[in-house]
Design a protein around this motif. Structure first.
Motif, PDB file in Angstrom:
ATOM      1  N   LYS A 116     -53.530  33.249 -33.011  1.00 64.86           N
ATOM      2  CA  LYS A 116     -53.438  31.800 -33.172  1.00 64.86           C
ATOM      3  C   LYS A 116     -53.085  31.183 -31.829  1.00 64.86           C
ATOM      4  O   LYS A 116     -52.649  31.871 -30.905  1.00 64.86           O
ATOM      5  N   ASP A 117     -53.279  29.873 -31.757  1.00 63.00           N
ATOM      6  CA  ASP A 117     -53.002  29.168 -30.521  1.00 63.00           C
ATOM      7  C   ASP A 117     -51.528  29.304 -30.152  1.00 63.00           C
ATOM      8  O   ASP A 117     -50.656  29.275 -31.028  1.00 63.00           O
ATOM      9  N   PHE A 118     -51.265  29.481 -28.877  1.00 62.75           N
ATOM     10  CA  PHE A 118     -49.892  29.584 -28.395  1.00 62.75           C
ATOM     11  C   PHE A 118     -49.634  28.485 -27.381  1.00 62.75           C
ATOM     12  O   PHE A 118     -50.331  28.388 -26.369  1.00 62.75           O
ATOM     13  N   VAL A 119     -48.651  27.657 -27.677  1.00 63.01           N
ATOM     14  CA  VAL A 119     -48.228  26.605 -26.757  1.00 63.01           C
ATOM     15  C   VAL A 119     -46.875  27.002 -26.198  1.00 63.01           C
ATOM     16  O   VAL A 119     -45.902  27.119 -26.959  1.00 63.01           O
ATOM     17  N   PRO A 120     -46.772  27.248 -24.896  1.00 56.27           N
ATOM     18  CA  PRO A 120     -45.476  27.630 -24.322  1.00 56.27           C
ATOM     19  C   PRO A 120     -44.398  26.615 -24.667  1.00 56.27           C
ATOM     20  O   PRO A 120     -44.606  25.398 -24.598  1.00 56.27           O
ATOM     21  N   ASN A 121     -43.251  27.122 -25.072  1.00 53.52           N
ATOM     22  CA  ASN A 121     -42.148  26.259 -25.496  1.00 53.52           C
ATOM     23  C   ASN A 121     -41.448  25.678 -24.273  1.00 53.52           C
ATOM     24  O   ASN A 121     -40.925  26.431 -23.449  1.00 53.52           O
ATOM     25  N   PRO A 122     -41.428  24.347 -24.145  1.00 51.80           N
ATOM     26  CA  PRO A 122     -40.756  23.754 -22.989  1.00 51.80           C
ATOM     27  C   PRO A 122     -39.235  23.833 -23.065  1.00 51.80           C
ATOM     28  O   PRO A 122     -38.542  23.618 -22.075  1.00 51.80           O
ATOM     29  N   VAL A 123     -38.701  24.151 -24.260  1.00 52.75           N
ATOM     30  CA  VAL A 123     -37.248  24.217 -24.436  1.00 52.75           C
ATOM     31  C   VAL A 123     -36.720  25.491 -23.788  1.00 52.75           C
ATOM     32  O   VAL A 123     -37.095  26.598 -24.178  1.00 52.75           O
ATOM     33  N   GLN A 124     -35.856  25.341 -22.793  1.00 47.47           N
ATOM     34  CA  GLN A 124     -35.297  26.498 -22.093  1.00 47.47           C
ATOM     35  C   GLN A 124     -33.807  26.662 -22.363  1.00 47.47           C
ATOM     36  O   GLN A 124     -33.160  27.504 -21.754  1.00 47.47           O
ATOM     37  N   THR A 125     -33.294  25.846 -23.300  1.00 50.02           N
ATOM     38  CA  THR A 125     -31.872  25.915 -23.650  1.00 50.02           C
ATOM     39  C   THR A 125     -31.707  25.786 -25.157  1.00 50.02           C
ATOM     40  O   THR A 125     -32.382  24.976 -25.790  1.00 50.02           O
ATOM     41  N   LYS A 126     -30.831  26.600 -25.736  1.00 52.13           N
ATOM     42  CA  LYS A 126     -30.441  26.442 -27.131  1.00 52.13           C
ATOM     43  C   LYS A 126     -28.992  25.974 -27.156  1.00 52.13           C
ATOM     44  O   LYS A 126     -28.122  26.599 -26.545  1.00 52.13           O
ATOM     45  N   GLU A 127     -28.771  24.877 -27.859  1.00 50.43           N
ATOM     46  CA  GLU A 127     -27.485  24.187 -27.766  1.00 50.43           C
ATOM     47  C   GLU A 127     -26.342  24.892 -28.490  1.00 50.43           C
ATOM     48  O   GLU A 127     -25.208  24.884 -28.026  1.00 50.43           O
ATOM     49  N   THR A 247     -34.460  31.899 -22.642  1.00 50.82           N
ATOM     50  CA  THR A 247     -33.774  30.708 -23.137  1.00 50.82           C
ATOM     51  C   THR A 247     -32.270  30.847 -22.985  1.00 50.82           C
ATOM     52  O   THR A 247     -31.665  31.776 -23.529  1.00 50.82           O
ATOM     53  N   ALA A 248     -31.655  29.921 -22.245  1.00 52.78           N
ATOM     54  CA  ALA A 248     -30.210  29.951 -22.020  1.00 52.78           C
ATOM     55  C   ALA A 248     -29.469  29.376 -23.220  1.00 52.78           C
ATOM     56  O   ALA A 248     -29.982  28.517 -23.941  1.00 52.78           O
ATOM     57  N   PHE A 249     -28.234  29.853 -23.428  1.00 54.67           N
ATOM     58  CA  PHE A 249     -27.383  29.375 -24.512  1.00 54.67           C
ATOM     59  C   PHE A 249     -26.313  28.439 -23.953  1.00 54.67           C
ATOM     60  O   PHE A 249     -25.545  28.842 -23.079  1.00 54.67           O
ATOM     61  N   ALA A 250     -26.260  27.212 -24.468  1.00 60.74           N
ATOM     62  CA  ALA A 250     -25.274  26.245 -23.995  1.00 60.74           C
ATOM     63  C   ALA A 250     -23.905  26.475 -24.620  1.00 60.74           C
ATOM     64  O   ALA A 250     -22.867  26.206 -23.993  1.00 60.74           O
ATOM     65  N   GLN A 251     -23.885  26.972 -25.863  1.00 63.94           N
ATOM     66  CA  GLN A 251     -22.607  27.187 -26.549  1.00 63.94           C
ATOM     67  C   GLN A 251     -22.771  28.314 -27.559  1.00 63.94           C
ATOM     68  O   GLN A 251     -23.717  28.331 -28.340  1.00 63.94           O
TER      69      GLN A 251
END
Length: 272
Positions: A116-127, A247-251
């Motif tokens: 299926k189509d893959f769109v790179p996730n622009p989110v690089q942080t999980k809050e 993906t970095a973790f903020a908390q």
């Protein structure tokens, strides 16, 4: 959408399984997830090698999956048939042919491939990330592979949603950090990279291997082993990594972390 299953290219509307399916009844099989971009499958040889180890561990055989060129050509053809020109997510499943109860009667593996189509996730942080209260990993012969019997990850995912978190960290039975819901766990401290050992029951990730190779090639200390959850508290940055991104973790629970680090950016730049 066109899929491949049991030596045929078929419409995704086609009924391909019956109730007598060991993947359905027992979760008897393995899977692999890959990213296609720039006209090739990223880290294909590493995915193929892990797949070979997984099917050997589960005592499965499949002619297509035994040949790296044949499998690669099949996946590329499927991507072309679905007119996915830029990026695609590939999911490959091998389940065992019918026969037997818990003790199977066959080693024959049936291959099914979805794209299926893959769109790179622009989110690089999980809050907000939590430690799982419900699920524990434990090491066994096949724990480092992606198995169809993934009930513990589903339970962890339900807990994550219930607690309104963006990700969840699973520990092993001794309280050591193991992995996140869909990725390996890493942290950077004093310009060294740390990650849980495979012996905690985590997946032996393809991106995990790339990070270790990058560190080894650039003189960056890389440590894998048993670490209690308190080991994360003094980290400069904590992040999850799989072939879809870092993906970095903020908390994590009540502890806040930085989400930017020069080494993390270097890894993203070189590996994604």
């Amino acid at each position: 959408m066109i899929i491949y299953s049991n030596n045929q290219f078929l419409s995704s509307d086609t009924e391909i399984f019956t109730a007598e399916n060991r993947g359905l009844q027992y979760g008897d099989g393995v899977f692999e997830t890959m990213i296609f971009k720039n006209n090739s499958i990223q880290y294909y040889q590493d995915h193929f090698q892990r797949l070979q180890k997984a099917v050997k561990c589960m005592e499965l055989t499949n002619e297509v999956c035994a040949d790296p060129d044949k499998l690669n050509n099949l996946i590329v053809e499927l991507i072309q048939q679905n007119d996915l020109r830029q990026h695609a997510r590939v999911k490959l499943l091998i389940h065992r042919a019918w026969g037997g109860l818990y003790a199977p009667e066959s080693e024959q593996g049936i291959l099914t491939v979805f794209v299926k189509d893959f769109v790179p996730n622009p989110v690089q942080t999980k809050e907000y990330v939590v430690f799982s209260d419900d699920i524990r990993n434990h090491y066994h012969k096949a724990s480092m592979f992606k198995l169809l019997s993934s009930g513990r990850y589903v339970m962890a995912g339900l807990e994550m949603k219930r607690r309104k978190a963006n990700d969840i960290i699973i520990t092993d039975i001794d309280g050591n950090v193991s992995e996140t819901l869909q990725a390996n766990l890493f942290w950077i401290k004093n310009n060294s990279v740390f990650t849980p050992g495979i012996e905690t029951g985590c997946i032996d990730g393809v991106m995990r291997k790339q990070i270790q190779l990058y560190c080894n090639s650039n003189g960056i200390p890389f440590h894998a082993g048993f670490y209690n959850i308190t080991a994360l508290e003094g980290a400069d940055v904590v992040f999850a990594a799989n072939v879809a991104g870092l993906t970095a973790f903020a908390q994590i629970e009540k502890v806040k972390f930085r989400t930017e680090h020069a080494l993390l950016e270097a890894l993203r730049g070189q590996l994604i």
